[in-house]
Design an enzyme around this catalytic site. Structure first.
Site, PDB file in Angstrom:
ATOM      1  N   ASP A 149       0.861  -1.176   0.000  1.00 39.84           N
ATOM      2  CA  ASP A 149       0.000   0.000   0.000  1.00 39.84           C
ATOM      3  C   ASP A 149       0.899   1.228   0.000  1.00 39.84           C
ATOM      4  O   ASP A 149       2.082   1.161   0.366  1.00 39.84           O
ATOM      5  CB  ASP A 149      -0.895  -0.019   1.237  1.00 39.84           C
ATOM      6  N   ASP A 183      -0.092   5.098   0.893  1.00 36.31           N
ATOM      7  CA  ASP A 183      -0.268   6.070   1.982  1.00 36.31           C
ATOM      8  C   ASP A 183      -0.151   5.396   3.334  1.00 36.31           C
ATOM      9  O   ASP A 183      -0.880   4.449   3.634  1.00 36.31           O
ATOM     10  CB  ASP A 183      -1.631   6.762   1.864  1.00 36.31           C
ATOM     11  N   GLY A 195      -7.653   3.657   3.282  1.00 35.50           N
ATOM     12  CA  GLY A 195      -7.530   2.576   2.316  1.00 35.50           C
ATOM     13  C   GLY A 195      -8.640   2.490   1.300  1.00 35.50           C
ATOM     14  O   GLY A 195      -8.550   1.719   0.344  1.00 35.50           O
ATOM     15  N   ARG A 236     -12.148   7.605  -2.526  1.00 35.59           N
ATOM     16  CA  ARG A 236     -12.826   8.774  -1.967  1.00 35.59           C
ATOM     17  C   ARG A 236     -14.331   8.557  -1.901  1.00 35.59           C
ATOM     18  O   ARG A 236     -14.977   8.873  -0.895  1.00 35.59           O
ATOM     19  CB  ARG A 236     -12.492  10.015  -2.792  1.00 35.59           C
ATOM     20  N   SER A 296      -5.724   6.059  -4.438  1.00 32.77           N
ATOM     21  CA  SER A 296      -5.632   7.481  -4.781  1.00 32.77           C
ATOM     22  C   SER A 296      -5.172   7.692  -6.219  1.00 32.77           C
ATOM     23  O   SER A 296      -4.272   7.007  -6.708  1.00 32.77           O
ATOM     24  CB  SER A 296      -4.657   8.181  -3.835  1.00 32.77           C
ATOM     25  N   ASP A 310      -1.444  -0.828   6.022  1.00 36.05           N
ATOM     26  CA  ASP A 310      -1.673  -0.237   7.344  1.00 36.05           C
ATOM     27  C   ASP A 310      -3.145   0.007   7.612  1.00 36.05           C
ATOM     28  O   ASP A 310      -3.515   0.377   8.725  1.00 36.05           O
ATOM     29  CB  ASP A 310      -0.910   1.083   7.491  1.00 36.05           C
TER      30      ASP A 310
END
Length: 253
Positions: free
Chosen positions: A10, A12, A61, A64, A139, A197
């Site tokens: 992942d 971010d 995760g 949006r 994203s 995360d």
């Protein structure tokens, strides 16, 4: 590495120190809209966005749009879906998502982005062990952010929000993004580890039947570690420094 040939990361919060900015952007977006939304119960306003708990449980995760939907559902707020052409605002799901995008983009312009200190050494060590690596993000900013952090050349594949939109891939906790990344690396989930995360992310790794799902708890918080395990992490680490050794040892719970 006991048949493990690839790792999907992942972005971010795992590779880039952007999670706090995402949380702040969501908080500004939702809290700015709450006064414009009618309370679901007479005289009782919904709780403001919690940048720790709500970020972890509802939006981290996720895409949006899925993040907006999750928050609205949690607060019992009903909004029309709207369309992708809706400008930033509070009247539709798409408008709220566009508002968050606007806020986050403004933050990036003024604050920039950095990689965590343990990222490059871990990726270098994995490459020395001929382990292929991919980066995944819901994203649309992922490619430009990785380029800005001078990390883009460290990966054999990248799957981001633009790919998800073009290929109509569902967001986490569906494993589609991770499966697409593994496919681009030319490996199967049975030979691939996932490092995440976010709760939705480790759940996606579990659903995708990946060989190993690693939960990253950079705050080293026992409650976060327990939550990651409950959603599918088989191994929880406080950083990427211990990842190559953990994979080499084939550590499983």
């Amino acid at each position: 590495m006991n048949g493990l040939r690839a790792v999907v990361f992942d972005t971010d919060g795992v590779l880039l120190a952007t999670a706090d900015r995402h949380a702040a952007a969501w908080q500004e977006t939702f809290d700015g809209c709450l006064p414009a939304w009618p309370p679901p119960h007479a005289g009782v306003r919904p709780r403001p966005f919690d940048p720790v708990r709500d970020y972890r449980d509802l939006v981290d995760g996720r895409s949006r749009l899925d993040g907006v939907r999750a928050f609205l559902t949690a607060r019992h707020i009903d909004l029309p879906p709207g369309t992708p052409e809706d400008p930033p605002g509070c009247a539709t799901v798409h408008a709220v998502a566009a508002r968050k995008e606007e806020v986050f983009t403004a933050m990036l312009r003024t604050e920039g982005v950095r990689a965590f200190d343990d990222v490059r050494p871990a990726l270098r060590e994995l490459r020395e062990r001929t382990i292929r690596c991919a980066a995944v993000s819901a994203s649309r900013h992922a490619r430009s952010l990785l380029e800005s952090a001078d990390l883009i050349g460290c990966f054999d594949a990248l799957v981001d929000g633009r790919d998800a939109a073009a290929l109509a891939l569902p967001g986490k906790p569906d494993p589609a993004l991770f499966l697409e990344a593994a496919g681009r690396l030319g490996v199967t989930p049975a030979h691939t580890a996932v490092v995440e995360d976010a709760l939705a992310g480790v759940e996606a790794g579990r659903r995708g039947r990946f060989r190993l799902v690693v939960g990253l708890d950079r705050e080293d918080d026992p409650r976060t570690g327990d939550a990651l395990r409950a959603h599918g992490a088989q191994l929880v680490l406080p950083g990427l420094g211990g990842l190559p050794a953990a994979l080499e040892g084939g550590r499983r719970p």
